[in-house]
Design an enzyme around this catalytic site. Structure first.
Site, PDB file in Angstrom:
ATOM      1  N   ARG A 227      11.993   1.914   2.136  1.00 58.94           N
ATOM      2  CA  ARG A 227      12.910   2.010   0.994  1.00 58.94           C
ATOM      3  C   ARG A 227      14.169   1.186   1.227  1.00 58.94           C
ATOM      4  O   ARG A 227      14.766   0.673   0.289  1.00 58.94           O
ATOM      5  CB  ARG A 227      13.261   3.472   0.718  1.00 58.94           C
TER       6      ARG A 227
ATOM      7  N   TYR B  90       3.778  19.864   1.334  1.00 62.62           N
ATOM      8  CA  TYR B  90       3.283  18.795   2.211  1.00 62.62           C
ATOM      9  C   TYR B  90       1.774  18.899   2.397  1.00 62.62           C
ATOM     10  O   TYR B  90       1.045  17.899   2.282  1.00 62.62           O
ATOM     11  CB  TYR B  90       3.994  18.883   3.563  1.00 62.62           C
TER      12      TYR B  90
ATOM     13  N   ASN C 213       8.063   1.086   8.851  1.00 60.31           N
ATOM     14  CA  ASN C 213       9.250   0.668   9.601  1.00 60.31           C
ATOM     15  C   ASN C 213       9.545   1.535  10.820  1.00 60.31           C
ATOM     16  O   ASN C 213      10.426   1.215  11.611  1.00 60.31           O
ATOM     17  CB  ASN C 213      10.468   0.646   8.677  1.00 60.31           C
ATOM     18  N   ARG C 214       8.792   2.630  10.999  1.00 58.33           N
ATOM     19  CA  ARG C 214       9.047   3.499  12.148  1.00 58.33           C
ATOM     20  C   ARG C 214       7.828   4.382  12.394  1.00 58.33           C
ATOM     21  O   ARG C 214       6.930   4.477  11.568  1.00 58.33           O
ATOM     22  CB  ARG C 214      10.282   4.372  11.929  1.00 58.33           C
ATOM     23  N   GLY C 215       7.830   5.042  13.527  1.00 58.81           N
ATOM     24  CA  GLY C 215       6.834   6.059  13.838  1.00 58.81           C
ATOM     25  C   GLY C 215       5.404   5.574  13.765  1.00 58.81           C
ATOM     26  O   GLY C 215       5.061   4.487  14.253  1.00 58.81           O
ATOM     27  N   ILE C 216       4.541   6.385  13.170  1.00 54.63           N
ATOM     28  CA  ILE C 216       3.118   6.075  13.078  1.00 54.63           C
ATOM     29  C   ILE C 216       2.900   4.773  12.320  1.00 54.63           C
ATOM     30  O   ILE C 216       2.098   3.931  12.730  1.00 54.63           O
ATOM     31  CB  ILE C 216       2.364   7.233  12.396  1.00 54.63           C
TER      32      ILE C 216
ATOM     33  N   GLY D 153       5.500   8.745   3.603  1.00 53.09           N
ATOM     34  CA  GLY D 153       5.496  10.185   3.328  1.00 53.09           C
ATOM     35  C   GLY D 153       6.810  10.839   3.719  1.00 53.09           C
ATOM     36  O   GLY D 153       7.561  10.311   4.538  1.00 53.09           O
TER      37      GLY D 153
ATOM     38  N   VAL E  80       7.730   3.940  -3.084  1.00 53.10           N
ATOM     39  CA  VAL E  80       6.406   4.228  -3.642  1.00 53.10           C
ATOM     40  C   VAL E  80       6.468   5.206  -4.809  1.00 53.10           C
ATOM     41  O   VAL E  80       5.465   5.429  -5.490  1.00 53.10           O
ATOM     42  CB  VAL E  80       5.432   4.750  -2.563  1.00 53.10           C
TER      43      VAL E  80
END
Length: 234
Positions: free
Chosen positions: A34, A140, A11-14, A77, A49
């Site tokens: 989500r 991370y 839904n955003r970014g990468i 993530g 997830v």
């Protein structure tokens, strides 16, 4: 006919750049988030997830709308950065549960239909931090390193069914997150990158599109860095 594609955290970014790139190529693309909030021009499935039932419901919706998932991009993530001495067990395990175990959950849900079709592409979005480590990101980096072992194991398991499993490992990417970094932190990061700039989300999406495309049919178990040379040698 376009393929059925699912991009988690798209839904955003990468993730959004990947979804738009694949959709522009003619694929039927659904992104998960989500919240399940609408994304212009793309189908959206609400999915957490961290929850297998939520993953199953999202896949069922995709299968009903656009058929079995042929290309899975595991991108969802989170980060909860902290030095190890101050890092809580909850912060460690929650990042692994989303970034690594979440990828396992979506891959497991995708694999049987792919095996029946005898084709499929799984692409996992890792990070340069997963290859070289990063202070304050033990959780991370561990989760992103785990994606390499996951993908390479799946490459060996599934190759006989013409299913590939690969990893894309971005470095610093132009985003809301990097936009708010202090100038001295940006300067230090840029100084360590041989190409001297951050990546764009479209450049990461291009690597994913290549791995998802017909020219990459003989590539599996690979880690493709999109980091300007930051992590070379890892």
């Amino acid at each position: 006919m376009g393929r059925s594609v699912l991009v988690t955290g798209g839904n955003r970014g990468i993730g959004l750049a990947i979804a738009r790139r694949l959709a522009a190529g003619g694929d039927s693309v659904t992104v998960t988030s989500r919240s399940g909030d609408p994304v212009d021009g793309l189908s959206v499935a609400r999915c957490d997830v961290r929850d297998a039932a939520s993953v199953d419901a999202a896949f069922a919706a995709v299968e009903q709308e656009q058929g079995p998932v042929e290309v899975l991009v595991a991108n969802a993530g989170i980060t909860q950065d902290q030095l190890l001495a101050l890092l809580s067990e909850e912060a460690f395990t929650s990042v692994l549960d989303t970034n690594l175990t979440g990828a396992y959950r979506v891959a497991k849900r995708a694999v049987r239909p792919m095996m029946r079709m005898r084709r499929g592409r799984m692409i996992f979005i890792s990070s340069v931090s997963g290859l070289s480590g990063n202070a304050g990101q033990a959780n991370y980096a561990a989760s992103k390193a785990g994606l390499v072992g996951l993908a390479r194991s799946l490459a060996r398991e599934l190759g006989s069914r013409a299913i590939t499993a690969n990893v894309v490992a971005p470095g610093f990417v132009e985003s809301d997150m990097t936009a708010v970094l202090p100038e001295e932190r940006k300067a230090a990061a840029l100084g360590a990158i041989p190409l001297g700039r951050f990546a764009t989300t479209d450049e990461v999406a291009a690597a994913v599109a290549f791995l998802a495309g017909p020219e990459a049919g003989y590539i599996t178990g690979a880690v493709i860095p999109v980091d300007g040379g930051l992590g070379m040698g890892h």
